[in-house]
Each structure stands twice: as structure tokens, then as C-alpha cells.
Design a protein around this motif. Structure first.
Motif, PDB file in Angstrom:
ATOM      1  N   ARG A 182      41.263 -44.842 -11.789  1.00 61.07           N
ATOM      2  CA  ARG A 182      41.145 -44.819 -13.067  1.00 61.07           C
ATOM      3  C   ARG A 182      42.435 -44.750 -13.851  1.00 61.07           C
ATOM      4  O   ARG A 182      42.558 -45.615 -14.868  1.00 61.07           O
ATOM      5  CB  ARG A 182      40.320 -43.573 -13.569  1.00 61.07           C
ATOM      6  CG  ARG A 182      40.168 -43.449 -15.240  1.00 61.07           C
ATOM      7  CD  ARG A 182      39.448 -42.215 -15.490  1.00 61.07           C
ATOM      8  NE  ARG A 182      37.914 -42.314 -15.516  1.00 61.07           N
ATOM      9  CZ  ARG A 182      37.153 -41.979 -14.506  1.00 61.07           C
ATOM     10  NH1 ARG A 182      37.817 -41.078 -13.640  1.00 61.07           N
ATOM     11  NH2 ARG A 182      35.834 -42.204 -14.586  1.00 61.07           N
ATOM     12  N   SER A 205      35.084 -44.709 -18.917  1.00 61.57           N
ATOM     13  CA  SER A 205      33.926 -44.118 -18.555  1.00 61.57           C
ATOM     14  C   SER A 205      33.503 -44.388 -17.095  1.00 61.57           C
ATOM     15  O   SER A 205      34.048 -45.105 -16.578  1.00 61.57           O
ATOM     16  CB  SER A 205      32.620 -44.419 -19.379  1.00 61.57           C
ATOM     17  OG  SER A 205      32.212 -45.827 -19.366  1.00 61.57           O
ATOM     18  N   GLN A 206      32.746 -43.189 -16.555  1.00 62.99           N
ATOM     19  CA  GLN A 206      32.327 -43.533 -15.136  1.00 62.99           C
ATOM     20  C   GLN A 206      31.540 -45.071 -14.964  1.00 62.99           C
ATOM     21  O   GLN A 206      31.695 -45.780 -13.890  1.00 62.99           O
ATOM     22  CB  GLN A 206      31.333 -42.403 -14.881  1.00 62.99           C
ATOM     23  CG  GLN A 206      31.189 -42.275 -13.253  1.00 62.99           C
ATOM     24  CD  GLN A 206      32.551 -41.984 -12.461  1.00 62.99           C
ATOM     25  OE1 GLN A 206      33.274 -41.242 -12.883  1.00 62.99           O
ATOM     26  NE2 GLN A 206      32.400 -42.626 -11.417  1.00 62.99           N
ATOM     27  N   ASP A 207      30.754 -45.337 -16.043  1.00 63.52           N
ATOM     28  CA  ASP A 207      30.023 -46.625 -16.057  1.00 63.52           C
ATOM     29  C   ASP A 207      30.881 -47.769 -16.065  1.00 63.52           C
ATOM     30  O   ASP A 207      30.829 -48.307 -15.317  1.00 63.52           O
ATOM     31  CB  ASP A 207      28.740 -46.684 -17.270  1.00 63.52           C
ATOM     32  CG  ASP A 207      27.894 -45.599 -17.040  1.00 63.52           C
ATOM     33  OD1 ASP A 207      27.607 -45.214 -15.826  1.00 63.52           O
ATOM     34  OD2 ASP A 207      27.046 -45.365 -17.864  1.00 63.52           O
ATOM     35  N   GLU A 208      31.805 -47.646 -16.960  1.00 56.86           N
ATOM     36  CA  GLU A 208      32.947 -48.599 -16.976  1.00 56.86           C
ATOM     37  C   GLU A 208      33.605 -48.835 -15.526  1.00 56.86           C
ATOM     38  O   GLU A 208      33.943 -49.910 -15.166  1.00 56.86           O
ATOM     39  CB  GLU A 208      33.671 -48.421 -18.213  1.00 56.86           C
ATOM     40  CG  GLU A 208      33.135 -48.535 -19.750  1.00 56.86           C
ATOM     41  CD  GLU A 208      33.968 -47.947 -20.957  1.00 56.86           C
ATOM     42  OE1 GLU A 208      33.894 -48.676 -21.977  1.00 56.86           O
ATOM     43  OE2 GLU A 208      34.849 -47.301 -20.410  1.00 56.86           O
ATOM     44  N   GLU A 263      40.292 -44.809 -22.656  1.00 56.47           N
ATOM     45  CA  GLU A 263      39.507 -43.731 -21.906  1.00 56.47           C
ATOM     46  C   GLU A 263      38.677 -44.787 -21.043  1.00 56.47           C
ATOM     47  O   GLU A 263      38.258 -45.903 -21.529  1.00 56.47           O
ATOM     48  CB  GLU A 263      38.772 -42.878 -22.754  1.00 56.47           C
ATOM     49  CG  GLU A 263      39.544 -41.685 -23.184  1.00 56.47           C
ATOM     50  CD  GLU A 263      40.256 -40.699 -22.312  1.00 56.47           C
ATOM     51  OE1 GLU A 263      39.753 -40.776 -21.111  1.00 56.47           O
ATOM     52  OE2 GLU A 263      40.829 -40.209 -22.691  1.00 56.47           O
ATOM     53  N   THR A 285      40.339 -51.353 -25.367  1.00 56.11           N
ATOM     54  CA  THR A 285      38.967 -51.263 -24.880  1.00 56.11           C
ATOM     55  C   THR A 285      38.614 -51.730 -23.498  1.00 56.11           C
ATOM     56  O   THR A 285      39.131 -52.817 -23.308  1.00 56.11           O
ATOM     57  CB  THR A 285      37.838 -51.495 -25.942  1.00 56.11           C
ATOM     58  OG1 THR A 285      37.797 -52.970 -25.894  1.00 56.11           O
ATOM     59  CG2 THR A 285      38.169 -51.127 -27.390  1.00 56.11           C
TER      60      THR A 285
END
Length: 275
Positions: free
Chosen positions: A36, A8-11, A6, A50
Motif C-alpha cells: 500500500r 482501500s482494501q478493495d482497491e 488513501e 484517486t
């Protein structure tokens, strides 16, 4: 058990910043969900479960800029794709283009070159090839090098031949290439007036006095803001009464420049710049 990745928006924002700072590649204008998906695919290829693990590759320059571009951007194309567009060019637009002593055409996001070659074949069959110049640009230097060589798989040519005939081709597509060991080399004549240049639609400069711009299936990967920015670039590049051709799933109707365009064929997404 495979780990479900997954982002995230921050990543995702972190990835965009790092791509820009470390590689000079600006992905900020790409549609978020498309970006994404492509990033997740690249992470899986690098066996990173990750985002932190993937950052190691970026920080330590384990990826080349071309490798990053190849995985994040989409470079799918084919000859005479959406044959109705090329049929319309033959029957409706070439009569206007032939009034110019020199015809300037810009293929924005040309990928591996199948579309410029398709148009070159049409131009040749209408006696316009020698006075046409095709400016072929892409952000990815690797696909540009592929396009310059004009070498493709023989298997794909069977489907391209069908599209060629449907577009109104009067000959055989095999007349335009030499086949050898499962590959084909397109005739040198077709590429003599093609100029290949690395260029960013989001940050690049305009081209002057283009009589036609083809940018098909690029907009679907950009945000609305960036689409408007690129369309402004196209309007600045088009000569009065010049044509703009977008992809089947794209449109200029709701853009900030639509009042400067007239619709020639709404189904085929063909527009013309007003005087």
C-alpha cells in the motif's frame, strides 16, 4: 492543498489483479501495508489523487513493467552490508565451502549486484573465486542489467570501504575497481563466474545443489504464506549441509521448514540444511 491519498482494501486487491493480468506481475504475496505504501508513492509520482485516475495509467499501458517493478519493489542494497555476516563467512564458513571442487552460490533477489560483488571479493581473497559460480537472480530485469555492468557511484565506495575493513578485509577496496569521473567500474575478474537470470521467488523453479543461498532483506516484504513457499524453494535448492543466510530482521525459526534446518548463528540469521 495536497490531497491525502488513501487506498482501500478493495482497491489494493484491484491493483494486484490488474498488475497480474496486464503486466504479468504477481504482487499477491507482498505484505499488504508495504504494498500500500509503495502504491501510494507511485500514485503521487504520477500525480493521481484517486485510484480511479491511476487505473487509467495501467489500463492504457502508460507504465512499463520495469517502471512498475522499480516503484513497487524495494531495491536498496550496499556492499558488505551487515559486515558481521561477511566476517563470519570468512572465519567460519569458507573452511567448509573450500572442500567442494565447485562451489555453487545463489543470490536470490540480488538487486543491483553489490552483495554478489562483496562475496566475490571474499572468495578471491581465499583463493576460491575461480571454482565458484554465483547465480544472481531478481524479478526486475532493469536492476539485473545494472548489476551486470558493475558500475557504481564513487561516493558510496567510501562507506563500503569501511564495511570491507570491518569484515576482515586485508587490502583496500580500491584494489578492486577503477575510478573515473565520480563513478567506479568493478574489476572484470569479479564477475566472470556470475550468471544473471530473471527469476521470481514466488513462482520460479528451484536451483539444484546450491552450497549457499543468500536472500537478505527480501522476506520482510512478503506475507507469511509466501515466506514459507520461498523457504520450501530454498530447501529444494540446497545441497545437504548447504547454508541459508537471511536478512537481519528475518528468520526461519517459525517457518514450516525449520525442522529441516539447524541454526548456525541465530543473531546473523545463518542456517544449515540438515542431512
Amino acid at each position: 492543498m495536497e490531497v491525502l491519498l488513501e487506498i482501500s482494501q478493495d482497491e489494493l486487491a484491484d491493483f494486484i489483479d490488474m498488475s497480474n493480468n496486464l503486466y504479468g506481475l504477481d504482487f499477491s504475496g507482498y505484505a499488504q501495508e508495504s504494498l500500500r505504501r509503495r502504491l501510494l508513492r507511485l500514485m503521487k509520482l504520477k500525480e493521481c489523487d484517486t485510484f480511479g485516475a491511476f487505473k487509467y495509467f495501467m489500463v492504457n499501458q502508460k507504465l512499463t513493467d520495469d517502471e512498475l517493478l522499480n516503484e513497487i519493489t524495494v531495491n536498496t542494497t550496499e556492499m558488505f552490508r551487515d559486515f558481521e555476516v561477511f566476517k563470519f563467512l570468512r572465519e567460519e564458513l569458507f573452511g567448509f565451502l573450500e572442500t567442494y571442487p565447485r562451489i555453487n552460490i545463489w543470490h536470490a533477489g540480488c538487486s543491483t549486484g553489490e552483495e554478489p560483488l562483496s562475496l566475490a571479493i571474499l572468495l578471491k581473497e581465499h583463493g576460491l573465486l575461480k571454482r565458484s559460480v554465483q547465480y544472481c537472480t531478481d524479478i526486475n530485469s532493469e536492476v539485473l542489467n545494472h548489476a551486470k555492468k558493475g558500475i557504481y557511484g564513487l561516493k558510496e565506495m567510501k562507506e563500503y570501504s569501511i564495511n570491507y575493513i570491518k569484515s576482515g578485509g586485508a587490502f583496500s577496496l580500491s584494489d578492486y575497481y577503477v575510478a573515473n569521473y565520480g563513478r567506479v567500474k568493478m574489476n572484470k575478474e569479479l564477475g566472470q563466474n556470475m550468471i544473471f537470470t530473471k527469476h521470481s521467488l514466488v513462482n520460479g523453479s528451484s536451483f539444484n545443489q546450491m552450497h549457499m543461498i543468500m536472500c537478505r532483506n527480501v522476506f520482510i516484504y512478503l506475507t507469511t504464506e509466501q515466506q514459507n513457499k520461498v523457504l520450501r524453494l530454498f530447501m529444494d535448492s540446497l545441497a545437504p549441509r548447504g547454508y541459508l543466510i537471511l536478512g537481519a530482521k528475518e528468520s526461519a525459526v517459525f517457518s514450516t521448514v525449520f525442522n529441516e534446518l539447524e541454526t548456525i548463528n541465530g543473531k546473523l540469521k545463518i542456517y544449515r540444511k540438515k542431512r
